[in-house]
Write an enzyme that holds these catalytic residues in place. Structure first.
Site, short mmCIF file in Angstrom:
data_model
loop_
_atom_site.label_atom_id
_atom_site.label_comp_id
_atom_site.label_asym_id
_atom_site.label_seq_id
_atom_site.Cartn_x
_atom_site.Cartn_y
_atom_site.Cartn_z
N GLU A 216 141.13 -59.25 15.95
CA GLU A 216 140.92 -58.37 14.79
C GLU A 216 141.74 -57.07 14.96
O GLU A 216 142.38 -56.61 14.02
CB GLU A 216 139.42 -58.08 14.68
CG GLU A 216 139.01 -57.10 13.62
CD GLU A 216 137.50 -56.81 13.73
OE1 GLU A 216 136.70 -57.77 13.84
OE2 GLU A 216 137.14 -55.62 13.73
N ASN B 164 109.98 -53.73 16.56
CA ASN B 164 110.94 -52.69 16.91
C ASN B 164 110.25 -51.68 17.82
O ASN B 164 109.04 -51.44 17.66
CB ASN B 164 111.43 -52.00 15.63
CG ASN B 164 112.65 -51.13 15.89
OD1 ASN B 164 113.72 -51.65 16.17
ND2 ASN B 164 112.49 -49.82 15.82
N LYS C 59 133.42 -64.11 21.01
CA LYS C 59 133.23 -63.00 20.05
C LYS C 59 134.12 -61.81 20.47
O LYS C 59 134.72 -61.15 19.62
CB LYS C 59 131.76 -62.58 20.02
CG LYS C 59 131.48 -61.27 19.26
CD LYS C 59 131.72 -61.43 17.80
CE LYS C 59 131.56 -60.24 16.90
NZ LYS C 59 131.13 -58.97 17.28
N SER D 194 129.21 -62.07 14.04
CA SER D 194 130.29 -61.31 13.42
C SER D 194 130.01 -61.10 11.95
O SER D 194 129.19 -61.79 11.35
CB SER D 194 131.60 -62.07 13.58
OG SER D 194 132.64 -61.31 13.03
N GLY E 129 114.36 -55.24 17.42
CA GLY E 129 115.51 -54.35 17.22
C GLY E 129 115.88 -54.45 15.75
O GLY E 129 116.62 -55.35 15.35
N LEU E 130 115.31 -53.55 14.96
CA LEU E 130 115.44 -53.70 13.50
C LEU E 130 116.29 -52.60 12.87
O LEU E 130 115.96 -52.07 11.81
CB LEU E 130 114.04 -53.76 12.86
CG LEU E 130 113.15 -54.90 13.36
CD1 LEU E 130 111.73 -54.77 12.78
CD2 LEU E 130 113.75 -56.27 13.01
N ARG F 157 145.90 -47.60 18.98
CA ARG F 157 144.76 -46.76 18.58
C ARG F 157 144.60 -45.61 19.56
O ARG F 157 144.35 -44.47 19.16
CB ARG F 157 143.48 -47.60 18.56
CG ARG F 157 143.45 -48.60 17.45
CD ARG F 157 142.04 -49.12 17.27
NE ARG F 157 141.99 -50.23 16.33
CZ ARG F 157 140.87 -50.76 15.89
NH1 ARG F 157 139.70 -50.31 16.31
NH2 ARG F 157 140.89 -51.77 15.04
N HIS G 4 137.58 -62.61 19.45
CA HIS G 4 137.64 -62.43 17.99
C HIS G 4 137.95 -60.97 17.67
O HIS G 4 138.82 -60.66 16.86
CB HIS G 4 136.32 -62.86 17.35
CG HIS G 4 136.15 -62.39 15.94
ND1 HIS G 4 135.78 -61.09 15.64
CD2 HIS G 4 136.33 -63.00 14.75
CE1 HIS G 4 135.75 -60.94 14.32
NE2 HIS G 4 136.07 -62.09 13.76
N ASN G 5 137.24 -60.07 18.32
CA ASN G 5 137.44 -58.65 18.02
C ASN G 5 138.81 -58.17 18.50
O ASN G 5 139.43 -57.32 17.85
CB ASN G 5 136.33 -57.81 18.65
CG ASN G 5 135.01 -57.98 17.91
OD1 ASN G 5 134.80 -58.99 17.24
ND2 ASN G 5 134.14 -57.02 18.02
N GLY H 79 119.70 -56.13 13.02
CA GLY H 79 118.48 -56.89 13.26
C GLY H 79 117.69 -57.08 11.96
O GLY H 79 117.19 -58.17 11.66
N1 LIG Z 1 126.63 -52.69 13.33
C1 LIG Z 1 127.45 -53.74 13.26
O1 LIG Z 1 128.26 -53.91 12.33
C2 LIG Z 1 127.40 -54.78 14.33
C3 LIG Z 1 128.13 -55.95 14.18
C4 LIG Z 1 128.03 -56.95 15.13
C5 LIG Z 1 127.22 -56.74 16.22
N2 LIG Z 1 126.53 -55.58 16.37
C6 LIG Z 1 125.67 -55.44 17.54
O2 LIG Z 1 124.34 -55.71 17.15
C7 LIG Z 1 123.43 -54.93 17.93
C8 LIG Z 1 122.56 -54.14 17.00
O3 LIG Z 1 123.39 -53.25 16.25
P1 LIG Z 1 122.80 -52.19 15.20
O4 LIG Z 1 123.96 -51.43 14.69
O5 LIG Z 1 121.90 -52.88 14.25
O6 LIG Z 1 121.83 -51.29 16.08
P2 LIG Z 1 122.15 -50.27 17.29
O7 LIG Z 1 122.34 -48.91 16.72
O8 LIG Z 1 123.18 -50.81 18.17
O9 LIG Z 1 120.75 -50.31 18.05
C9 LIG Z 1 119.60 -49.72 17.50
C10 LIG Z 1 118.39 -50.58 17.81
O10 LIG Z 1 118.23 -50.70 19.23
C11 LIG Z 1 116.89 -50.32 19.57
N3 LIG Z 1 116.86 -49.82 20.95
C12 LIG Z 1 117.77 -49.02 21.55
N4 LIG Z 1 117.42 -48.78 22.82
C13 LIG Z 1 116.26 -49.47 23.05
C14 LIG Z 1 115.42 -49.64 24.17
N5 LIG Z 1 115.70 -49.06 25.35
N6 LIG Z 1 114.33 -50.40 24.02
C15 LIG Z 1 114.04 -50.99 22.85
N7 LIG Z 1 114.81 -50.88 21.75
C16 LIG Z 1 115.90 -50.12 21.85
C17 LIG Z 1 116.55 -49.28 18.54
O11 LIG Z 1 115.17 -49.09 18.48
P3 LIG Z 1 114.56 -47.73 17.89
O12 LIG Z 1 114.51 -47.92 16.38
O13 LIG Z 1 113.23 -47.63 18.49
O14 LIG Z 1 115.48 -46.60 18.28
C18 LIG Z 1 117.13 -49.94 17.28
O15 LIG Z 1 116.29 -50.95 16.79
C19 LIG Z 1 124.30 -54.08 18.86
O16 LIG Z 1 124.45 -54.72 20.10
C20 LIG Z 1 125.64 -54.05 18.14
O17 LIG Z 1 126.72 -53.84 19.03
C21 LIG Z 1 126.59 -54.61 15.44
#
Ligand SMILES: NC(=O)c1ccc[n+]([C@@H]2O[C@H](COP(=O)([O-])OP(=O)(O)OC[C@H]3O[C@@H](n4cnc5c(N)ncnc54)[C@H](OP(=O)(O)O)[C@@H]3O)[C@@H](O)[C@H]2O)c1
Length: 479
Positions: free
Chosen positions: A191, A34, A184, A130, A11-12, A289, A187-188, A16
């Protein structure tokens, strides 16, 4: 493929990719994978020079690249995607291997997944991460749950990649199964409360004291040098002093005033209701909100009569600003106290042993609510690990005693002037509810007994009682 990688990340997307880079920059060999291989290729092409990556095109290659016991971290969307990825990899793993979910999963899902994978001999670690994408790259706060055995293997790695404060890593084993994702989530929730309280302080200074966003930014900068020193106060000053290039207006005046409430804030409130944890400031922040997004309803209310009062003199404005600082600080202490109590309630419910001082410690860096204040909380728990409330700590109790009159003044002024302060007033009411000798809950019990024969307990004798309300003499019976 040779098994050389100490950790694998699948998951990149932003999170990731940055976590994988963080592991690699810290000297680990990182297998990367990925669903859509272009992301894997892009990561290695762009950042391959930062460390040792092993690019895997298929699930089988990915698993084969990992040293045993395997550590496989999932960074995909919470919910069905996470389940799908677990089901893709679990059959390829062997007993003792670890799957780490670093996404924002609901803790109940984490508990379910942990149980089911444990039955298959695998460790499942729900780890709250986080700090957003910057944190993931430069040092997040990491909140892992799961088994102590898995932490023995993963802890040193998390310690290396996490943020450091005073040389100490912002990670610790939070507790078993879903404890990490639970903490976590809270925490949110905190926040949300922190942000809403800051918003209310801004609104009061603007609407009651008549100050400009730029002047309020300066006040926040001053506050940031004192006990309110925190990342959120710091960025608030930056946002308030920003001027929109297109219009020359304060940025805050050109942004639509409707905020969203995504998963984790809402989950905190839903879970708090199930646990019976009165997180009123967090709940009000979440509802604030929701209310901001009710366009049609706001249209119906707009123009209805509002507050009373006159403009403040400069002297009054200065005095009022000091009251708002006290109200903000006191309300913040209450919001954190509510979050902390919710963690304690959950620990009771789910059988977790959570060190609340350690939680305060790992939130001092790498996360959105990082603040000097958290070191005070850490110190309070160091003095008394069994604290029921932050207000049982002498230092916090003295500060609240000092703040309570100006806090009341600020809330009273807000009510008189018609400025909404849902979180300030919820925090104050919480304080008054809990310090009260008697609560009107006694009357509630009487009403319930009247209409539903729900019975009540008495303050002077043991047992359950019901009053025969329909009878002329209203006889009391023991039931
Ligand atoms: N963004 C933030 O600030 C933040 C902060 C803390 C925690 N998080 C959490 O961290 C996680 C990742 O967040 P993100 O923003 O980097 O990405 P995301 O948009 O939540 O997820 C995208 C990733 O998930 C993969 N994916 C989705 N469905 C899939 C499936 N059925 N099988 C395999 N891969 C799948 C996608 O692969 P493809 O490239 O193939 O589509 C992509 O690599 C999430 O749970 C998010 O809630 C995010």
């Amino acid at each position: 493929m040779q098994a050389t990688a100490q950790i694998g990340v699948t998951g990149l997307a932003v999170m990731g990719r940055n976590l994988a880079r963080n592991f690699a920059r810290n000297g680990y060999t990182v297998a990367v994978h990925n669903r859509t291989p272009t992301r894997t290729k892009a990561l290695v092409e762009e950042f391959g020079h930062e460390g040792t990556f092993v690019a895997a095109g298929t699930a089988e290659e990915f698993v084969a690249a990992l040293e045993r016991p395997r550590r496989l971290m999932i960074m995909v969307q919470a919910g069905a995607a996470t389940d799908a990825v677990i089901e893709e990899f679990a059959p390829l793993l062997e007993p003792g291997d670890m799957i780490i979910d670093g996404g924002n999963a609901h803790f109940a899902d984490t508990r379910r997944r942990e149980r089911s994978l444990r039955e298959r001999g695998l460790h499942f670690v729900g780890a709250g991460v986080s700090g957003g994408e910057e944190g993931a790259l430069h040092g997040p706060s990491v909140m892992p749950g799961g088994s102590p055995e898995s932490y023995a293997s993963l802890g040193p790695m998390f310690e290396k990649i996490s943020a450091k404060v005073d040389g100490e890593p912002c990670t610790t084993h939070i507790g078993t199964d879903g404890a990490g994702h639970f903490v976590k989530m809270v925490h949110n929730g905190i926040e949300y409360a922190d942000m809403q309280l800051i918003g209310e302080a801004y609104d009061l200074l603007r609407q009651v004291a008549g100050l400009s966003p730029a002047a309020i930014a300066e006040i926040f900068r001053t506050w940031n040098k004192g006990r309110l020193d925190s990342y959120l106060i710091e960025i608030t000053a930056e946002v308030l002093s920003h001027v929109d290039a297109a219009t020359g207006k304060p940025f805050v005046d050109v942004v639509a005033d409707a905020a969203g409430q995504k998963g984790t804030g809402r989950w905190t409130v839903q879970t708090a209701l199930e646990l019976g944890s009165p997180v009123t400031a967090i709940a009000q922040a979440t509802f604030a909100r929701a209310a901001s997004g009710q366009a049609a309803l706001r249209g119906a209310y707009r123009g209805l009569p509002g507050g009373i009062g006159r403009d403040l003199t400069p002297y009054e404005a200065e005095r009022f600003t000091a009251q708002v600082e006290q109200a903000l600080y006191a309300s913040k202490v209450i919001a954190y106290d509510q979050g902390w109590k919710m963690i304690l309630d959950a620990a009771d419910e789910f059988g977790w042993k959570i060190d609340l001082g350690a939680v305060a410690k790992i939130w001092r860096g790498g996360c959105i609510i990082r603040a000097a204040f958290l070191d005070r909380i850490r110190a309070a728990y160091a003095t008394d690990p069994g604290l029921v409330s932050l207000l049982s700590d002498e230092g916090f109790a003295a500060e609240i005693a000092d703040a309570q009159v100006p806090w009341r003044e600020a809330v009273a002024t807000a009510a008189r002037r018609g400025v909404p302060v849902p979180a300030f007033s919820a925090a104050l009411s919480y304080y008054d509810s809990l310090r009260a000798d008697r609560l009107p809950a006694a009357l509630t019990q009487g009403q319930r007994d009247y209409f539903g024969a729900h019975t009540y307990r008495r303050v002077d004798r043991d047992g359950s009682f019901h009053t025969l309300w329909g009878e002329a003499d209203r006889t009391e019976t023991e039931v």
